[in-house]
Design a protein around this motif. Structure first.
Motif, PDB file in Angstrom:
ATOM      1  N   VAL A   1       0.799  -1.228   0.000  1.00 33.51           N
ATOM      2  CA  VAL A   1       0.000   0.000   0.000  1.00 33.51           C
ATOM      3  C   VAL A   1       0.832   1.279   0.000  1.00 33.51           C
ATOM      4  O   VAL A   1       0.295   2.354  -0.212  1.00 33.51           O
ATOM      5  CB  VAL A   1      -0.972   0.027   1.195  1.00 33.51           C
ATOM      6  CG1 VAL A   1      -2.016  -1.051   1.055  1.00 33.51           C
ATOM      7  CG2 VAL A   1      -0.234  -0.109   2.517  1.00 33.51           C
ATOM      8  N   SER A   2       2.132   1.192   0.262  1.00 33.73           N
ATOM      9  CA  SER A   2       2.965   2.399   0.251  1.00 33.73           C
ATOM     10  C   SER A   2       3.375   2.756  -1.173  1.00 33.73           C
ATOM     11  O   SER A   2       3.544   1.893  -2.032  1.00 33.73           O
ATOM     12  CB  SER A   2       4.218   2.206   1.101  1.00 33.73           C
ATOM     13  OG  SER A   2       3.876   2.038   2.456  1.00 33.73           O
TER      14      SER A   2
ATOM     15  N   ILE B   1       0.077  -0.657  -5.184  1.00 32.30           N
ATOM     16  CA  ILE B   1      -1.128  -1.406  -5.525  1.00 32.30           C
ATOM     17  C   ILE B   1      -1.659  -1.016  -6.900  1.00 32.30           C
ATOM     18  O   ILE B   1      -2.248  -1.825  -7.618  1.00 32.30           O
ATOM     19  CB  ILE B   1      -2.223  -1.220  -4.431  1.00 32.30           C
ATOM     20  CG1 ILE B   1      -3.419  -2.129  -4.693  1.00 32.30           C
ATOM     21  CG2 ILE B   1      -2.654   0.230  -4.330  1.00 32.30           C
ATOM     22  CD1 ILE B   1      -3.110  -3.596  -4.586  1.00 32.30           C
ATOM     23  N   TYR B   2      -1.420   0.246  -7.317  1.00 35.15           N
ATOM     24  CA  TYR B   2      -1.872   0.692  -8.637  1.00 35.15           C
ATOM     25  C   TYR B   2      -1.055   0.014  -9.743  1.00 35.15           C
ATOM     26  O   TYR B   2      -1.592  -0.307 -10.806  1.00 35.15           O
ATOM     27  CB  TYR B   2      -1.769   2.211  -8.744  1.00 35.15           C
ATOM     28  CG  TYR B   2      -2.785   2.935  -7.890  1.00 35.15           C
ATOM     29  CD1 TYR B   2      -4.064   3.205  -8.370  1.00 35.15           C
ATOM     30  CD2 TYR B   2      -2.477   3.325  -6.595  1.00 35.15           C
ATOM     31  CE1 TYR B   2      -5.005   3.851  -7.584  1.00 35.15           C
ATOM     32  CE2 TYR B   2      -3.414   3.964  -5.797  1.00 35.15           C
ATOM     33  CZ  TYR B   2      -4.676   4.227  -6.293  1.00 35.15           C
ATOM     34  OH  TYR B   2      -5.610   4.856  -5.498  1.00 35.15           O
TER      35      TYR B   2
ATOM     36  N   TYR C   1      -8.389  -5.971  -1.342  1.00 36.38           N
ATOM     37  CA  TYR C   1      -7.900  -4.621  -1.060  1.00 36.38           C
ATOM     38  C   TYR C   1      -9.000  -3.586  -1.276  1.00 36.38           C
ATOM     39  O   TYR C   1      -9.191  -2.673  -0.462  1.00 36.38           O
ATOM     40  CB  TYR C   1      -6.710  -4.276  -1.957  1.00 36.38           C
ATOM     41  CG  TYR C   1      -5.373  -4.602  -1.343  1.00 36.38           C
ATOM     42  CD1 TYR C   1      -4.829  -3.815  -0.341  1.00 36.38           C
ATOM     43  CD2 TYR C   1      -4.649  -5.706  -1.760  1.00 36.38           C
ATOM     44  CE1 TYR C   1      -3.599  -4.117   0.225  1.00 36.38           C
ATOM     45  CE2 TYR C   1      -3.425  -6.025  -1.207  1.00 36.38           C
ATOM     46  CZ  TYR C   1      -2.902  -5.218  -0.211  1.00 36.38           C
ATOM     47  OH  TYR C   1      -1.690  -5.529   0.344  1.00 36.38           O
ATOM     48  N   ILE C   2      -9.717  -3.717  -2.384  1.00 36.15           N
ATOM     49  CA  ILE C   2     -10.768  -2.754  -2.709  1.00 36.15           C
ATOM     50  C   ILE C   2     -11.854  -2.764  -1.641  1.00 36.15           C
ATOM     51  O   ILE C   2     -12.280  -1.714  -1.137  1.00 36.15           O
ATOM     52  CB  ILE C   2     -11.372  -3.056  -4.097  1.00 36.15           C
ATOM     53  CG1 ILE C   2     -10.331  -2.807  -5.193  1.00 36.15           C
ATOM     54  CG2 ILE C   2     -12.617  -2.203  -4.342  1.00 36.15           C
ATOM     55  CD1 ILE C   2     -10.765  -3.283  -6.564  1.00 36.15           C
ATOM     56  N   SER C   3     -12.310  -3.961  -1.286  1.00 32.16           N
ATOM     57  CA  SER C   3     -13.372  -4.090  -0.282  1.00 32.16           C
ATOM     58  C   SER C   3     -12.935  -3.524   1.066  1.00 32.16           C
ATOM     59  O   SER C   3     -13.679  -2.785   1.727  1.00 32.16           O
ATOM     60  CB  SER C   3     -13.754  -5.569  -0.132  1.00 32.16           C
ATOM     61  OG  SER C   3     -14.701  -5.747   0.896  1.00 32.16           O
TER      62      SER C   3
ATOM     63  N   LEU D   1      -5.632   4.102  -0.390  1.00 31.26           N
ATOM     64  CA  LEU D   1      -4.633   3.331  -1.126  1.00 31.26           C
ATOM     65  C   LEU D   1      -3.569   4.205  -1.785  1.00 31.26           C
ATOM     66  O   LEU D   1      -2.673   3.693  -2.449  1.00 31.26           O
ATOM     67  CB  LEU D   1      -5.322   2.467  -2.191  1.00 31.26           C
ATOM     68  CG  LEU D   1      -6.255   1.370  -1.670  1.00 31.26           C
ATOM     69  CD1 LEU D   1      -6.886   0.614  -2.828  1.00 31.26           C
ATOM     70  CD2 LEU D   1      -5.497   0.408  -0.761  1.00 31.26           C
ATOM     71  N   THR D   2      -3.668   5.517  -1.635  1.00 30.42           N
ATOM     72  CA  THR D   2      -2.734   6.435  -2.271  1.00 30.42           C
ATOM     73  C   THR D   2      -1.539   6.724  -1.385  1.00 30.42           C
ATOM     74  O   THR D   2      -1.692   7.109  -0.230  1.00 30.42           O
ATOM     75  CB  THR D   2      -3.438   7.753  -2.624  1.00 30.42           C
ATOM     76  OG1 THR D   2      -4.540   7.482  -3.488  1.00 30.42           O
ATOM     77  CG2 THR D   2      -2.478   8.712  -3.314  1.00 30.42           C
ATOM     78  N   SER D   3      -0.344   6.550  -1.942  1.00 31.08           N
ATOM     79  CA  SER D   3       0.906   6.901  -1.270  1.00 31.08           C
ATOM     80  C   SER D   3       0.962   6.310   0.134  1.00 31.08           C
ATOM     81  O   SER D   3       0.746   5.122   0.328  1.00 31.08           O
ATOM     82  CB  SER D   3       1.060   8.422  -1.247  1.00 31.08           C
ATOM     83  OG  SER D   3       2.347   8.796  -0.828  1.00 31.08           O
TER      84      SER D   3
END
Length: 334
Positions: free
Chosen positions: A37-38, A42-43, A183-185, A200-202
């Motif tokens: 997640v860092s 994940i993107y 992850y999305i859920s 989920l950003t940065s």
């Protein structure tokens, strides 16, 4: 220290954090990937999942993925909710531009994160590495900014590199699909419970974990129109957060405007975290009135050092270690 006034269901929020911890371990066990997640990793995983690539377990200066033939892939992405609808190359040099010729593909991805799915990768451009290398070599000749930064837009890719927009087959399911869905859920539930979007950003998830420990609410919009601060307490006091795996924290792009913003905060919080075990190791707090002059001094020393070497300081960035913080009188909160 946690203050339940900020959260819809504090026990459930803590349970979500434990679920994130388990999910990280599952990803590591199945694919050898850590710290998902860092830094928005994940993107990258979501792009690889749809395009049939395999994410590399890498340091920050290596490439992102390989295709089925072992060809190196570099990813760039932006989100629809971002204020910058282009892809950024930071701190480029002749060497890094030349190195793109060793890359088989450069994928420029778009995320339509305005819908329920924050990982909705819907379209992209697929370029050969040499094509982007040649384009950047010419396009950067007229760039004058000290940061050595260039933004590449969809229009530029279409008109200058002759690329066509490609659309993602939403029916495709790759090797990472099951874990991505988890992850999305989990992200949706945690955003609702914490009142903070963009988990989920940065490093946003880690900021929420630290904020939960301190009884702070993390701001969804940081440094932009929605609010300049990272977090706030129940009395409205604002805070700057720095989270790192080591006992050293980076202060990037610290222009005089940014430093002046820090001075309006109640405190600057530095947290050391164990990202593999998903745990907070230590939290320090220091007054901006003490740290900001120290940052100015370090930045000036760095600038003079560069001048002596005949170099220009391109990025206004310094790091501060734990011992420095303690010598300056930082308070240990955890």
């Amino acid at each position: 220290m946690s203050n339940t006034d900020f959260y819809n269901d504090l026990p459930k929020l803590r349970q979500c954090i434990e679920e994130f911890k388990k999910l990280e371990k599952d990803f590591q066990k199945e694919f050898g990937l850590k710290d998902i997640v860092s830094n928005s990793k994940i993107y990258e995983i979501a792009i690889a999942n749809k395009l049939g690539h395999k994410i590399l377990s890498k340091m920050s200066n290596s490439k992102d993925a390989i295709d089925s033939d072992g060809g190196l892939i570099e990813y760039k992405h932006f989100k629809e909710t971002s204020s910058n609808h282009s892809w950024t190359f930071n701190d480029y040099s002749d060497r890094t531009i030349e190195a793109l010729k060793d890359v088989k593909h450069v994928v420029f991805a778009h995320y339509n994160d305005t819908k329920d799915n924050p990982l909705n990768f819907d379209w992209y451009y697929d370029a050969k590495g040499w094509e982007i290398s040649d384009y950047l070599f010419e396009a950067t000749k007229t760039i004058k900014n000290k940061r050595k930064m260039i933004n590449v837009s969809p229009k530029q890719l279409e008109e200058k590199v002759n690329l066509k927009k490609l659309y993602v087959n939403i029916e495709l399911s790759g090797i990472y699909s099951n874990l991505i869905e988890r992850y999305i859920s989990l992200a949706k539930e945690m955003e609702y419970l914490s009142g903070t979007t963009g988990i989920l950003t940065s490093n946003k998830l880690w900021e929420v974990v630290v904020g939960l420990e301190l009884g702070h609410k993390v701001n969804s919009e940081q440094g932009g129109r929605g609010g300049a601060h990272d977090a706030e307490d129940i009395e409205g006091g604002t805070y700057e957060y720095k989270v790192a795996k080591s006992g050293s924290w980076n202060f990037q792009d610290i222009s005089e405007n940014v430093l002046s913003k820090y001075l309006k905060d109640k405190a600057i919080i530095t947290a050391k975290v164990d990202k593999e075990n998903f745990e907070i190791v230590e939290i320090l707090s220091i007054s901006p009135q003490i740290l900001v002059p120290h940052l100015r001094l370090k930045l000036e020393k760095k600038r003079k050092s560069f001048e002596k070497k005949g170099k220009e300081l391109r990025r206004l960035q310094v790091s501060v270690g734990k011992r420095e913080m303690e010598n300056l009188g930082a308070t240990k909160l955890l």
